[in-house]
Each structure stands twice: as C-alpha cells, then as structure tokens.
Design a protein around this motif. Structure first.
Motif, PDB file in Angstrom:
ATOM      1  N   PHE A 107     -21.694 -14.628  40.878  1.00  0.00           N
ATOM      2  CA  PHE A 107     -20.858 -15.888  40.870  1.00  0.00           C
ATOM      3  C   PHE A 107     -22.802 -17.042  40.658  1.00  0.00           C
ATOM      4  CE2 PHE A 107     -16.420 -14.443  42.466  1.00  0.00           C
ATOM      5  CZ  PHE A 107     -15.952 -15.378  41.556  1.00  0.00           C
ATOM      6  N   THR A 108     -23.375 -16.309  41.570  1.00  0.00           N
ATOM      7  CA  THR A 108     -24.392 -17.748  41.508  1.00  0.00           C
ATOM      8  C   THR A 108     -25.375 -17.115  40.274  1.00  0.00           C
ATOM      9  OG1 THR A 108     -25.599 -16.696  43.960  1.00  0.00           O
ATOM     10  CG2 THR A 108     -26.422 -17.429  42.412  1.00  0.00           C
ATOM     11  N   ILE A 109     -25.408 -16.201  39.360  1.00  0.00           N
ATOM     12  CA  ILE A 109     -26.005 -16.253  38.701  1.00  0.00           C
ATOM     13  C   ILE A 109     -24.885 -16.727  37.235  1.00  0.00           C
ATOM     14  CG2 ILE A 109     -26.598 -14.041  36.618  1.00  0.00           C
ATOM     15  CD1 ILE A 109     -27.826 -12.714  38.623  1.00  0.00           C
ATOM     16  N   SER A 110     -23.852 -16.748  37.548  1.00  0.00           N
ATOM     17  CA  SER A 110     -23.145 -16.938  36.535  1.00  0.00           C
ATOM     18  C   SER A 110     -23.265 -18.800  36.561  1.00  0.00           C
ATOM     19  CB  SER A 110     -21.642 -16.521  36.666  1.00  0.00           C
ATOM     20  OG  SER A 110     -21.384 -15.629  36.694  1.00  0.00           O
ATOM     21  N   LEU A 111     -23.352 -18.944  37.617  1.00  0.00           N
ATOM     22  CA  LEU A 111     -23.712 -20.709  37.571  1.00  0.00           C
ATOM     23  C   LEU A 111     -24.645 -20.928  37.598  1.00  0.00           C
ATOM     24  CD1 LEU A 111     -21.493 -21.489  41.351  1.00  0.00           C
ATOM     25  CD2 LEU A 111     -20.874 -21.966  39.105  1.00  0.00           C
ATOM     26  N   ILE A 112     -25.895 -20.648  37.964  1.00  0.00           N
ATOM     27  CA  ILE A 112     -27.186 -20.830  37.238  1.00  0.00           C
ATOM     28  C   ILE A 112     -27.089 -21.238  35.617  1.00  0.00           C
ATOM     29  CG2 ILE A 112     -29.260 -20.454  37.052  1.00  0.00           C
ATOM     30  CD1 ILE A 112     -29.774 -19.049  40.115  1.00  0.00           C
ATOM     31  N   ARG A 113     -26.413 -20.011  34.710  1.00  0.00           N
ATOM     32  CA  ARG A 113     -25.715 -19.859  33.669  1.00  0.00           C
ATOM     33  C   ARG A 113     -25.678 -21.123  33.418  1.00  0.00           C
ATOM     34  NH1 ARG A 113     -25.066 -13.434  32.922  1.00  0.00           N
ATOM     35  NH2 ARG A 113     -27.356 -12.203  32.774  1.00  0.00           N
ATOM     36  N   ARG A 114     -24.537 -21.621  33.890  1.00  0.00           N
ATOM     37  CA  ARG A 114     -23.310 -22.771  33.344  1.00  0.00           C
ATOM     38  C   ARG A 114     -24.307 -24.311  33.304  1.00  0.00           C
ATOM     39  NH1 ARG A 114     -19.222 -24.028  37.473  1.00  0.00           N
ATOM     40  NH2 ARG A 114     -20.850 -25.226  37.952  1.00  0.00           N
ATOM     41  N   ASP A 115     -24.685 -24.317  34.318  1.00  0.00           N
ATOM     42  CA  ASP A 115     -25.320 -25.174  34.602  1.00  0.00           C
ATOM     43  C   ASP A 115     -26.671 -25.300  33.683  1.00  0.00           C
ATOM     44  OD1 ASP A 115     -24.076 -25.656  36.580  1.00  0.00           O
ATOM     45  OD2 ASP A 115     -25.246 -25.297  38.526  1.00  0.00           O
ATOM     46  N   ALA A 116     -27.292 -24.396  32.871  1.00  0.00           N
ATOM     47  CA  ALA A 116     -28.725 -24.527  32.383  1.00  0.00           C
ATOM     48  C   ALA A 116     -28.098 -24.425  30.912  1.00  0.00           C
ATOM     49  CB  ALA A 116     -28.777 -23.422  32.268  1.00  0.00           C
ATOM     50  N   ALA A 117     -26.819 -24.136  30.131  1.00  0.00           N
ATOM     51  CA  ALA A 117     -26.122 -24.232  29.695  1.00  0.00           C
ATOM     52  C   ALA A 117     -25.617 -25.582  29.264  1.00  0.00           C
ATOM     53  CB  ALA A 117     -24.734 -23.265  28.906  1.00  0.00           C
TER      54      ALA A 117
END
Length: 135
Positions: A107-117
């Motif tokens: 979940f943490t990595i997914s949120l970081i990727r979503r925010d970066a995108a």
C-alpha cells in the motif's frame, strides 16, 4: 474412603472434545486455504511468485495440517501433538506478521507511485513559465 477426582488442568472431562475441536479447526482452516489457492489461481491481474505461494499457501497448509494431524494423534499421556499445535501457532503468527508487513509495504509503495504519477501529470499540464521574467 472418598474418591478424589484426578488432577486436571483443562475444563473438560476427557480428551475427545479437544480432539474434535482440533480436527474441526484443522479441517476448516485447510478448506479455507484451498479456497485461497483456488482464488489465487483464478485471478488474472497478478501472477503469484514463489514467495506468495510459500507465505499464503504452503506455510499455512503445513500449520493447519499439523493441527489436524495432532487431533488424530492426541490421547492421554502423549505430549507430542500439543507441541505440534504450539509450533503451528507460532508458524501462523510468523505468517500473519509477514503478510501484514507485506500488505503495508504494498500500500505504501502504491501510494507513493500514485502521488508521483499525479505530480508528473500536474507538472505536464501546468503552463510553461518564461525564463526572462516577463511572465
């Protein structure tokens, strides 16, 4: 002469109810794990890797199988099956900790990727600023 009840540390009169409880728990949990396997194989969005099979299927099957086996081997004067139940409990605790950590990490990595995108989309959509200060 008064007859004394044997010294017991469990709240039931015999071992049959414990054996039944262990058998139901082991069989029910094995059934649940087989359902997890069926669903993991049916989904198409992610291909499970060896680590997924190990932590989500193989280790739980070993633990629940040990509990089920203990139900059949347990009788008066035999302590081994109780050690198997204890080992299965510790194994399931380790599996739960690993899977919880794995979920939080995902979940943490997914949120970081979503925010970066989202940030890169906002940056691409923003109007360019002039470098000479006229803007």
């Amino acid at each position: 002469m008064a007859r004394h009840a044997p010294n017991r540390s469990v709240p039931w009169p015999g071992y049959q109810s414990l054996r039944v409880a262990l058998a139901l728990l082991g069989a029910g949990a094995l059934g649940y794990t087989i359902n997890v396997l069926r669903r993991a194989r049916a989904q198409q969005t992610y291909t499970p890797v060896l680590e997924d099979w190990l932590w989500h299927f193989l280790l739980p099957v070993a633990a629940y199988g040990g509990v089920l086996l203990s139900a059949f081997l347990f009788h008066r004067g035999v302590d081994g099956p109780l050690f198997v139940v204890g080992a299965a409990t510790l194994l399931l605790l380790c599996v739960a900790i690993h899977n919880a950590w794995d979920t939080v990490t995902w979940f943490t990595i997914s949120l970081i990727r979503r925010d970066a995108a989202a940030a890169s989309v906002e940056q691409a959509a923003a109007p360019p600023t002039s470098a000479d200060g006229d803007g």
